[in-house]
Design a protein around this motif. Structure first.
Motif, PDB file in Angstrom:
ATOM      1  N   LEU A 148      23.328  13.697   3.026  1.00 31.48           N
ATOM      2  CA  LEU A 148      24.466  13.608   2.108  1.00 31.48           C
ATOM      3  C   LEU A 148      24.771  12.158   1.737  1.00 31.48           C
ATOM      4  CD1 LEU A 148      26.823  16.361   3.565  1.00 31.48           C
ATOM      5  CD2 LEU A 148      25.590  16.400   1.380  1.00 31.48           C
ATOM      6  N   TYR A 188      32.223  15.469  -4.385  1.00 31.03           N
ATOM      7  CA  TYR A 188      32.793  15.373  -3.042  1.00 31.03           C
ATOM      8  C   TYR A 188      33.161  16.727  -2.458  1.00 31.03           C
ATOM      9  CZ  TYR A 188      33.318  10.376  -4.146  1.00 31.03           C
ATOM     10  OH  TYR A 188      33.087   9.070  -4.496  1.00 31.03           O
ATOM     11  N   LEU A 189      33.854  17.538  -3.250  1.00 28.00           N
ATOM     12  CA  LEU A 189      34.355  18.802  -2.729  1.00 28.00           C
ATOM     13  C   LEU A 189      33.333  19.922  -2.861  1.00 28.00           C
ATOM     14  CD1 LEU A 189      37.951  18.630  -4.285  1.00 28.00           C
ATOM     15  CD2 LEU A 189      37.069  17.552  -2.204  1.00 28.00           C
ATOM     16  N   VAL A 218      29.316  17.805  -1.211  1.00 26.58           N
ATOM     17  CA  VAL A 218      29.449  17.325   0.167  1.00 26.58           C
ATOM     18  C   VAL A 218      30.196  18.331   1.046  1.00 26.58           C
ATOM     19  CG1 VAL A 218      30.371  15.496   1.654  1.00 26.58           C
ATOM     20  CG2 VAL A 218      29.344  14.908  -0.552  1.00 26.58           C
ATOM     21  N   GLN A 219      31.407  18.684   0.654  1.00 29.23           N
ATOM     22  CA  GLN A 219      32.224  19.534   1.522  1.00 29.23           C
ATOM     23  C   GLN A 219      31.640  20.932   1.693  1.00 29.23           C
ATOM     24  OE1 GLN A 219      36.324  19.821   0.338  1.00 29.23           O
ATOM     25  NE2 GLN A 219      36.905  21.094   2.071  1.00 29.23           N
ATOM     26  N   ARG A 220      31.173  21.541   0.607  1.00 30.33           N
ATOM     27  CA  ARG A 220      30.636  22.896   0.731  1.00 30.33           C
ATOM     28  C   ARG A 220      29.313  22.924   1.502  1.00 30.33           C
ATOM     29  NH1 ARG A 220      34.312  26.788  -0.096  1.00 30.33           N
ATOM     30  NH2 ARG A 220      32.583  28.241  -0.459  1.00 30.33           N
ATOM     31  N   LEU A 277      28.622  20.878   4.008  1.00 31.83           N
ATOM     32  CA  LEU A 277      29.032  20.764   5.409  1.00 31.83           C
ATOM     33  C   LEU A 277      29.694  22.045   5.902  1.00 31.83           C
ATOM     34  CD1 LEU A 277      30.429  17.117   5.288  1.00 31.83           C
ATOM     35  CD2 LEU A 277      28.445  17.904   6.603  1.00 31.83           C
ATOM     36  N   ARG A 278      30.411  22.716   5.038  1.00 31.06           N
ATOM     37  CA  ARG A 278      31.118  23.932   5.430  1.00 31.06           C
ATOM     38  C   ARG A 278      30.153  25.042   5.842  1.00 31.06           C
ATOM     39  NH1 ARG A 278      33.795  28.558   3.985  1.00 31.06           N
ATOM     40  NH2 ARG A 278      36.042  28.622   4.432  1.00 31.06           N
ATOM     41  N   ALA A 283      34.547  20.242   8.484  1.00 32.08           N
ATOM     42  CA  ALA A 283      33.906  19.891   7.213  1.00 32.08           C
ATOM     43  C   ALA A 283      34.810  18.993   6.382  1.00 32.08           C
ATOM     44  CB  ALA A 283      33.547  21.151   6.436  1.00 32.08           C
ATOM     45  N   THR A 314      33.717  15.248   5.416  1.00 35.90           N
ATOM     46  CA  THR A 314      33.668  14.888   3.995  1.00 35.90           C
ATOM     47  C   THR A 314      34.384  13.565   3.765  1.00 35.90           C
ATOM     48  OG1 THR A 314      33.572  17.199   3.276  1.00 35.90           O
ATOM     49  CG2 THR A 314      34.359  15.585   1.664  1.00 35.90           C
ATOM     50  N   ALA A 355      40.359  17.425  -0.370  1.00 37.33           N
ATOM     51  CA  ALA A 355      39.456  18.241   0.449  1.00 37.33           C
ATOM     52  C   ALA A 355      40.235  19.251   1.279  1.00 37.33           C
ATOM     53  CB  ALA A 355      38.623  17.334   1.358  1.00 37.33           C
TER      54      ALA A 355
END
Length: 315
Positions: A24, A158-159, A162-164, A166-167, A175, A179, A277
């Motif tokens: 990431l 980012y959301l 990256v965040q999804r 990691l989720r 997550a 993020t 986030a």
């Protein structure tokens, strides 16, 4: 589908958090590099296109945020198959209604800190300024269009990316924190501008990308080690050089905050990403985070404008 590499699958299955976080970081640098390449089209297009398409406050956001960051993120999402939550808020709608105002509140607090404690200004903190003669109509033009494109691009990056990603790998609450960590580190590294690339700037950019990947790998190993019965079993011998580079990278990032205004600028942006986030996770809607980022960009520009009108901007 997770961020699983086509090679070294054994490493991925052994330490998926480390590989994913390192990947990431590389993603953010790759998006930055692609965006820099797209931005090279600005000068010829600004001459060739008629107004308003050639206007810098329209053409710039279209190229940098639209064809740059947004397009690169969409390609990543399509390749990896990461799912997005693009509907309206379905959970905790109260948080969705309040969150955009929190970003405005952060800017207001930042203004109080800048003027009251640092003897500075928002203009100096964010390194931007306006002329005292600028009209409200022109402020709206130079603020709203770039803010829309920036919020969409970075909200999706980012959301979404990256965040999804990691989720799908860790606890949803973790997550959110990871993020913010990824965005915060890259933001603090402040990669050199490649708007006018040179061998030196490109070399430094690539070096920072590798260090950032090592930081991500190190954070992933630390994350897995924190939950292991015996943390020593997480680290293999050949990990050590990478972990050393990662630790050095984190220390190097910390040394960037030598000025209070630098720390405040970083804190305002990363704090807004953290709020976005969190709201994204709570409401199951990407749009809440996008609106939060939009309000942040607008609030910053309005604060800089008000300082110009009051003659207190110092940048």
């Amino acid at each position: 589908m997770s961020l699983e590499p086509r090679v070294s699958t054994t490493l991925y299955h052994r330490d998926p958090e480390a590989v994913t976080l390192g990947g990431l970081f590389l993603l953010l640098f790759a998006v930055n590099l692609w965006t820099a390449g797209v931005s090279l089209l600005y000068e010829p297009l600004s001459v060739a296109l008629p107004r308003p398409l050639g206007d810098p406050f329209l053409l710039g956001p279209i190229l940098v945020h639209g064809l740059g960051t947004l397009l690169a993120t969409v390609v990543y999402l399509r390749v990896t198959g990461v799912s997005l939550s693009l509907g309206l808020p379905t959970h905790d709608r109260e948080t969705g209604a309040v969150t955009p105002f929190l970003s405005v509140g952060l800017v207001a607090i930042g203004a109080l800190v800048a003027h009251g404690l640092l003897g500075s200004s928002v203009s100096e903190v964010v390194r931007s300024s306006y002329g005292a003669s600028m009209s409200v109509a022109f402020l709206a033009w130079v603020t709203l269009v770039p803010a829309v494109f920036a919020a969409l691009a970075y909200g999706l990056l980012y959301l979404g990316a990256v965040q999804r990603t990691l989720r799908e790998l860790v606890d949803p609450g973790h997550a959110v924190g990871l993020t913010v960590f990824v965005v915060g580190i890259v933001r603090a590294m402040d990669p050199p501008s490649l708007a006018r690339p040179s061998p030196e700037s490109l070399g430094l950019f690539l070096l920072l990308a590798l260090v950032a990947a090592a930081v991500g790998f190190t954070a992933g190993i630390a994350y897995r080690g924190a939950g292991a019965t015996d943390p020593k079993t997480v680290v293999r011998g050949w990990y050590v050089p990478v972990l050393v580079v990662g630790v050095v990278g984190i220390v190097g990032v910390a040394t960037e905050f030598t000025a209070a205004t630098t720390l405040l600028r970083w804190g305002l942006y990363v704090g807004t990403v953290a709020v976005a986030a969190y709201a994204h996770e709570r409401t199951a809607s990407l749009w809440v985070g996008v609106v939060t980022l939009f309000c942040y960009h607008v609030a910053v520009n309005v604060a800089v404008y008000l300082e110009a009108m009051g003659g207190v901007g110092t940048f």
